[in-house]
Design an enzyme around this catalytic site. Structure first.
Site, short mmCIF file in Angstrom:
data_model
loop_
_atom_site.label_atom_id
_atom_site.label_comp_id
_atom_site.label_asym_id
_atom_site.label_seq_id
_atom_site.Cartn_x
_atom_site.Cartn_y
_atom_site.Cartn_z
N ILE A 1 -12.95 11.14 -0.13
CA ILE A 1 -14.15 11.30 0.69
C ILE A 1 -13.79 11.10 2.16
CG2 ILE A 1 -16.45 10.39 1.17
CD1 ILE A 1 -16.54 9.63 -1.88
N VAL B 1 -9.72 5.85 -6.10
CA VAL B 1 -9.21 7.11 -5.57
C VAL B 1 -10.31 7.84 -4.78
CG1 VAL B 1 -8.21 9.37 -6.16
CG2 VAL B 1 -7.52 7.32 -7.43
N CYS B 2 -11.53 7.76 -5.26
CA CYS B 2 -12.64 8.51 -4.68
C CYS B 2 -12.82 8.29 -3.17
CB CYS B 2 -13.94 8.20 -5.41
SG CYS B 2 -13.88 8.58 -7.18
N PRO B 3 -12.83 7.04 -2.68
CA PRO B 3 -13.04 6.90 -1.23
C PRO B 3 -11.90 7.48 -0.39
CG PRO B 3 -12.58 4.77 -2.22
CD PRO B 3 -12.76 5.75 -3.35
#
Length: 180
Positions: free
Chosen positions: A57, A52-54
């Site tokens: 970002i 999920v993080c990328p």
């Protein structure tokens, strides 16, 4: 937990700022950002090399110009090291051209002061802070680890805060504010 109306904790952290050899890292402090007189948005993600993080970002990076148009600087952060940030940026196509620094809170001091570390793994929750030019927290949003943020909502809230007016539910930039 640090919340609205409180000063954001002071910090000086190493950050991954570039993929250019010899210019990959820099120490960044809250103090240097406050000197600019701009708003600051700091968002935390749990871990590098996750799923999920990328997406978040990349979305913040795609909206970078919109934040700059609002006189707002962006900083991203996790509890990984600056070297892990560099490796992730090097190997993930969506992260190669980031326009903002990736703070390394590997010692977990800032995340701990903010009260956003998970109990079990001691990683940062998906926390977003809007900080005014005086260093006061004006908005905090924290998501569960499984749920990504809404960048449009973050921009909407930033717009509302910058009006310094009363903004009704679902208010959007350009709409009337409340007059009491």
């Amino acid at each position: 937990m640090v919340t609205v109306g409180q000063k954001f904790p002071d910090f000086k952290l190493e950050a991954c700022v570039s993929l250019e050899h010899g210019k990959e890292f820099k120490h960044i402090s809250l103090e240097e950002y406050l000197k600019t007189g701009k708003w600051l948005l700091i968002f935390f993600w749990p871990k590098d090399f996750t799923f999920v993080c990328p997406t978040e970002i990349k979305s913040f990076n795609d909206a970078y110009g919109e934040f700059r148009d609002r006189d707002t600087e962006l900083l991203g952060a996790s509890t990984d090291t600056a070297f892990v940030h560099l490796a992730w940026r090097t190997h993930h196509a969506d992260l190669k051209e980031l326009k903002f620094p990736m703070l390394a809170d590997a010692g977990k001091k800032l995340s701990g002061e903010l009260g956003i570390l998970t109990t079990e793994d001691q990683v940062a929750l998906r926390a977003t802070y809007i900080i005014d030019p005086e260093g006061m927290v004006r908005w905090v949003n924290i998501n569960d680890l499984n749920v990504g943020r809404n960048i449009e909502e973050t921009l909407r809230v930033l717009d509302a805060l910058q009006t310094d007016e009363l903004c009704p539910c679902n208010w959007k930039k350009g709409e009337d504010v409340l007059h009491v």
